[in-house]
Design a protein around this motif. Structure first.
Motif, short mmCIF file in Angstrom:
data_model
loop_
_atom_site.label_atom_id
_atom_site.label_comp_id
_atom_site.label_asym_id
_atom_site.label_seq_id
_atom_site.Cartn_x
_atom_site.Cartn_y
_atom_site.Cartn_z
N VAL A 224 6.58 20.18 29.91
CA VAL A 224 7.27 19.58 31.05
C VAL A 224 7.99 18.33 30.56
N GLY A 225 9.25 18.20 30.96
CA GLY A 225 10.02 17.01 30.61
C GLY A 225 10.63 16.41 31.85
N THR A 226 10.69 15.09 31.89
CA THR A 226 11.32 14.41 33.02
C THR A 226 12.31 13.37 32.51
N VAL B 276 17.52 22.65 36.82
CA VAL B 276 16.44 21.66 36.83
C VAL B 276 16.14 21.27 38.27
N SER B 277 14.97 20.73 38.48
CA SER B 277 14.64 20.13 39.77
C SER B 277 15.14 18.70 39.73
N LEU C 276 14.78 13.94 37.42
CA LEU C 276 14.79 15.39 37.25
C LEU C 276 13.61 15.83 36.41
N ALA C 277 13.25 17.10 36.57
CA ALA C 277 12.14 17.68 35.83
C ALA C 277 12.51 19.08 35.36
N ARG D 24 10.19 11.35 29.67
CA ARG D 24 8.77 11.62 29.46
C ARG D 24 8.61 13.09 29.14
N LEU D 25 7.78 13.37 28.13
CA LEU D 25 7.51 14.74 27.71
C LEU D 25 6.01 14.98 27.76
N TYR D 26 5.63 16.13 28.28
CA TYR D 26 4.23 16.49 28.39
C TYR D 26 4.03 17.85 27.77
N GLY D 27 3.00 17.97 26.93
CA GLY D 27 2.68 19.23 26.28
C GLY D 27 1.37 19.78 26.78
#
Length: 97
Positions: free
Chosen positions: A3-5, A38-39, A56-57, A91-94
């Motif tokens: 997930v990236g924002t 994207v959202s 955005l996400a 921000r990046l989430y793995g």
């Protein structure tokens, strides 16, 4: 899953009312959604005439694709002549987060 924002802090050009602000912000939000799937939404500074925050996400199964989409979104917003990009927070989430 990744997930990236992105959170954009924007200074709008010659905007004198909230109605004029909407006429600048809505096309940016719509284009990001349409072009990049994207959202996206206006997420802050909604009561100020010349400032806005757009968030955005993106969700992806591939890290490379995720960063590519975020890079292209950032370039698109930075290239808009009617706004000045003041800052971008990424921000990046793995899977391990």
């Amino acid at each position: 899953m990744y997930v990236g924002t992105l959170s954009f802090d924007l200074l709008l050009g010659d905007v004198r009312s909230l109605k004029e602000k909407r006429s600048v912000v809505r096309p940016i939000v719509a284009e990001l959604h349409r072009k990049f799937a994207v959202s996206v939404a206006e997420t802050g500074d909604q009561d100020l005439h010349r400032r806005t925050e757009i968030g955005l996400a993106v969700v992806s199964g591939d890290w490379e694709h995720l960063t590519d989409v975020l890079d292209r979104c950032e370039r698109m917003v930075a290239g808009r002549p009617e706004v000045e990009l003041l800052s971008v927070r990424r921000r990046l989430y793995g899977a391990e987060d």
